[in-house]
Write an enzyme that holds these catalytic residues in place. Sequence first.
Site, mmCIF file in Angstrom:
data_model
loop_
_atom_site.group_PDB
_atom_site.id
_atom_site.type_symbol
_atom_site.label_atom_id
_atom_site.label_comp_id
_atom_site.label_asym_id
_atom_site.label_seq_id
_atom_site.Cartn_x
_atom_site.Cartn_y
_atom_site.Cartn_z
ATOM 1 N N CYS A 2 -9.978 1.305 -18.069
ATOM 2 C CA CYS A 2 -10.673 0.772 -19.221
ATOM 3 C C CYS A 2 -10.691 1.863 -20.275
ATOM 4 O O CYS A 2 -10.420 3.020 -19.997
ATOM 5 C CB CYS A 2 -12.089 0.399 -18.821
ATOM 6 S SG CYS A 2 -12.124 -0.567 -17.324
ATOM 7 N N ARG A 27 -5.499 0.162 -22.902
ATOM 8 C CA ARG A 27 -5.996 0.511 -21.564
ATOM 9 C C ARG A 27 -6.528 -0.704 -20.805
ATOM 10 O O ARG A 27 -6.822 -0.612 -19.618
ATOM 11 C CB ARG A 27 -7.099 1.563 -21.671
ATOM 12 C CG ARG A 27 -6.647 2.839 -22.337
ATOM 13 C CD ARG A 27 -7.782 3.810 -22.460
ATOM 14 N NE ARG A 27 -8.065 4.441 -21.195
ATOM 15 C CZ ARG A 27 -7.544 5.576 -20.783
ATOM 16 N NH1 ARG A 27 -6.687 6.225 -21.540
ATOM 17 N NH2 ARG A 27 -7.872 6.082 -19.620
ATOM 18 N N TRP A 74 -10.299 -3.361 -18.122
ATOM 19 C CA TRP A 74 -9.253 -3.854 -17.230
ATOM 20 C C TRP A 74 -9.951 -4.078 -15.897
ATOM 21 O O TRP A 74 -10.415 -3.132 -15.261
ATOM 22 C CB TRP A 74 -8.126 -2.828 -17.095
ATOM 23 C CG TRP A 74 -6.982 -3.319 -16.286
ATOM 24 C CD1 TRP A 74 -5.971 -4.137 -16.700
ATOM 25 C CD2 TRP A 74 -6.709 -3.030 -14.903
ATOM 26 N NE1 TRP A 74 -5.099 -4.380 -15.662
ATOM 27 C CE2 TRP A 74 -5.527 -3.706 -14.541
ATOM 28 C CE3 TRP A 74 -7.351 -2.264 -13.935
ATOM 29 C CZ2 TRP A 74 -4.979 -3.638 -13.280
ATOM 30 C CZ3 TRP A 74 -6.802 -2.197 -12.659
ATOM 31 C CH2 TRP A 74 -5.620 -2.878 -12.349
ATOM 32 N N ASN A 98 -15.164 3.792 -16.870
ATOM 33 C CA ASN A 98 -13.741 3.637 -16.566
ATOM 34 C C ASN A 98 -13.513 4.246 -15.190
ATOM 35 O O ASN A 98 -13.893 5.388 -14.964
ATOM 36 C CB ASN A 98 -12.917 4.379 -17.626
ATOM 37 C CG ASN A 98 -11.453 4.489 -17.242
ATOM 38 O OD1 ASN A 98 -10.919 3.624 -16.557
ATOM 39 N ND2 ASN A 98 -10.806 5.548 -17.679
ATOM 40 N N GLY A 99 -12.912 3.490 -14.272
ATOM 41 C CA GLY A 99 -12.649 4.034 -12.937
ATOM 42 C C GLY A 99 -13.201 3.102 -11.871
ATOM 43 O O GLY A 99 -13.454 1.923 -12.129
ATOM 44 N N GLU A 480 14.579 -1.584 -12.940
ATOM 45 C CA GLU A 480 13.826 -1.511 -14.191
ATOM 46 C C GLU A 480 13.980 -2.815 -14.987
ATOM 47 O O GLU A 480 13.015 -3.328 -15.553
ATOM 48 C CB GLU A 480 14.296 -0.290 -14.995
ATOM 49 C CG GLU A 480 13.809 -0.202 -16.437
ATOM 50 C CD GLU A 480 12.297 -0.103 -16.603
ATOM 51 O OE1 GLU A 480 11.568 -0.019 -15.591
ATOM 52 O OE2 GLU A 480 11.834 -0.152 -17.749
ATOM 53 N N LYS A 484 10.873 -5.171 -16.060
ATOM 54 C CA LYS A 484 10.585 -5.552 -17.449
ATOM 55 C C LYS A 484 10.453 -7.062 -17.559
ATOM 56 O O LYS A 484 9.535 -7.573 -18.188
ATOM 57 C CB LYS A 484 11.707 -5.110 -18.394
ATOM 58 C CG LYS A 484 11.791 -3.705 -18.870
ATOM 59 C CD LYS A 484 10.715 -3.153 -19.723
ATOM 60 C CE LYS A 484 9.582 -2.636 -18.898
ATOM 61 N NZ LYS A 484 9.561 -1.230 -18.631
ATOM 62 N N GLU A 487 7.239 -8.394 -15.837
ATOM 63 C CA GLU A 487 6.014 -7.958 -16.522
ATOM 64 C C GLU A 487 5.654 -8.823 -17.723
ATOM 65 O O GLU A 487 4.497 -9.129 -17.931
ATOM 66 C CB GLU A 487 6.216 -6.558 -17.108
ATOM 67 C CG GLU A 487 5.949 -5.422 -16.216
ATOM 68 C CD GLU A 487 6.053 -4.122 -16.978
ATOM 69 O OE1 GLU A 487 5.054 -3.423 -17.059
ATOM 70 O OE2 GLU A 487 7.139 -3.804 -17.513
ATOM 71 N N HIS A 503 22.914 -8.086 2.641
ATOM 72 C CA HIS A 503 21.985 -7.828 3.748
ATOM 73 C C HIS A 503 20.711 -8.674 3.644
ATOM 74 O O HIS A 503 19.704 -8.332 4.249
ATOM 75 C CB HIS A 503 21.632 -6.339 3.804
ATOM 76 C CG HIS A 503 22.831 -5.485 4.060
ATOM 77 N ND1 HIS A 503 23.501 -5.485 5.258
ATOM 78 C CD2 HIS A 503 23.517 -4.644 3.244
ATOM 79 C CE1 HIS A 503 24.535 -4.652 5.187
ATOM 80 N NE2 HIS A 503 24.566 -4.139 3.970
ATOM 81 N N LYS A 603 -1.939 -0.354 -20.078
ATOM 82 C CA LYS A 603 -0.951 0.680 -20.379
ATOM 83 C C LYS A 603 -1.150 1.927 -19.546
ATOM 84 O O LYS A 603 -0.206 2.602 -19.180
ATOM 85 C CB LYS A 603 -1.046 1.008 -21.875
ATOM 86 C CG LYS A 603 0.000 1.958 -22.370
ATOM 87 C CD LYS A 603 1.310 1.256 -22.561
ATOM 88 C CE LYS A 603 2.428 2.213 -22.911
ATOM 89 N NZ LYS A 603 3.730 1.698 -22.448
#
Length: 608
Positions: A2, A27, A74, A98-99, A480, A484, A487, A503, A603
Amino acid sequence: MCGIIGIIGRETVAPRLVDALKRLEYRGYDSAGIATLENGQLDRRRAEGKLRNLEARLGEDPLPGTIGIGHTRWATHGVPNEANAHPHATARLAVVHNGIIENFRDLKADLAADGYTFESETDSEVVAVYVTRQMDRGLGARDAVSSTLKRLEGAFSLAFLFTGDETLLIGARRGSPLAIGEGRGEMFLGSDAIALSPFTDAVRYLEDGDWTVVTRDGAEIFDALDRPVERPIRRSVGKAFYVDKGNHRHFMQKEIYEQPEVLAHTLGSFVDMTTGRTRLPQGQVLDFSGVRRIAISACGTGYYAALVGRYYFERYARIACDLDVASEFRYRESPLADVDLALFVSQSGETADTLASLRYAKEQGLKTAAVVNVQESTIAREADVVFPTLAGPEIGVASTKAFTCQLIALAALAIRAGVDRGVIDGEGELELTKALAEAPRLVNAALHAEGAIELLARDMATHRHALFLGRGFSYPLAMEGALKLKEISYIHAEGYAAGELKHGPIALIDETMPVVVIAPHDRVFEKTVSNMQEVAARGGKIVLFTDESGAAAGAVKTTHSIVLPDMPEILTPIVYAVPLQLLAYHTAVQMGTDVDQPRNLAKSVTVE
Ligand code: F6R
């Protein structure tokens, strides 16, 4: 993850709190809230969802007062609704957090047994109620907070505001970052210098375990044992930070387009462009000649950059690399006796798992280095050697320009390491740095594929699943590219080493499955072609990202082909990242998702 802010000033504070929260919204954006004091009375406004909902609430019902705290959330414990939004408040105080308070259940049970009640499902509210009980028992605000901090387990940064006291804010930090901003006759607390940048560039960073008593005239800082300590004032570069999308529709698109420029900037601190020789960024010292093994860790996109980094170090410097996602490294208890350097890769420099891994490596007596974008971050401050990426502030939650800057920094470092270790001679160094210097031009050329990728994205947006394949340097890119896409478009995507297809994942292939293949005409091209043939034989839809030589080989029938210029192998991860970013971006635009702030993400991930 947060964002928190506290202001003790002389003018109406609510609009300033909201302004700071806008800079902290990266955040978290599940809910937001502020609390202020007016005539000693505490009042708050909170709203579920994006900050604009809180702004609307404040528009209808403004908050007066010159002292206040704010929060953008968040969610970790408790759904993102108004009751769980911060600040949490009691009759005596309000707090933003935050945490994660890991022992919140025990503390809650203890407080409930004493008759205290709770309004939310959050771990954070126990902090408010615990301090309240300490005050009910007769302690002043300072002692109530300092005694509470000793009972908390987990990671936190906190800011407190007390009913009846318009001269006091208290902040505390363990694990999650907290900075003090110094103004003239006004003071600030914030999760980072960016939040404080409109108000001041004089910033002090609390160290782990510190807590601070802030008045309009200054801040006293105490360590975990309540001893007064001094923390240096640093001039923050955050003032240059300006939130603006330019001519672009989203920050992500703007940041994709910034890549030629920021790659050139970043490369400039690792390569002397006049001589073509590698160097370390100013003030950093590291001799790779005795380095035989590197342990690298990072999270998310940083991890995929680190995976490319591993290939670079192994290929160009003949240094063995162990690679972990940071959340595994610290608990894996790998024997580190033959590791000469622990390397961390992070955009934010605050990712909890990466930071904990850095600290773990230090405890094990390892030399540490970090490739990091935010220069004032905790990781940048704690690593022995810092390799800055000069991507500038990245606002879009999906990392783009920070990723390619990490790649170019790692490529240059691998070359430097190869030179130090005598693996690369002077001529080889010049040839490789000359190749890297082409990155901005080639990335620019890749940006020209945007029109074709937009068409491809229309097709991609009709699917619910996708596979991404690559070999060698392109294998991390496959992962990646898949990350992307999932997300920001919420399409399920998986990245695989192309050779792994047979496989297991090949069972997924049918005529509805798009298979994105990243295949520059490199040393493993023919092998990748064989894998594409396996897909084609089962009716899969091949979307090929290749170069002119690869396209000329015309090996397989594709549904779409994106053709980039031929380029040296070392550059392929950097340049091919761009069309993959554009594919995710345009697919998300087609799907109508919130590109810059996708659901459930933040983020900067400052919780484990
Ligand atoms: C993906 C993304 C995340 C981050 C990860 C690590 O687009 O942005 O996966 O890469 O959370 O963050 P940093 O690099 O700040 O340590």
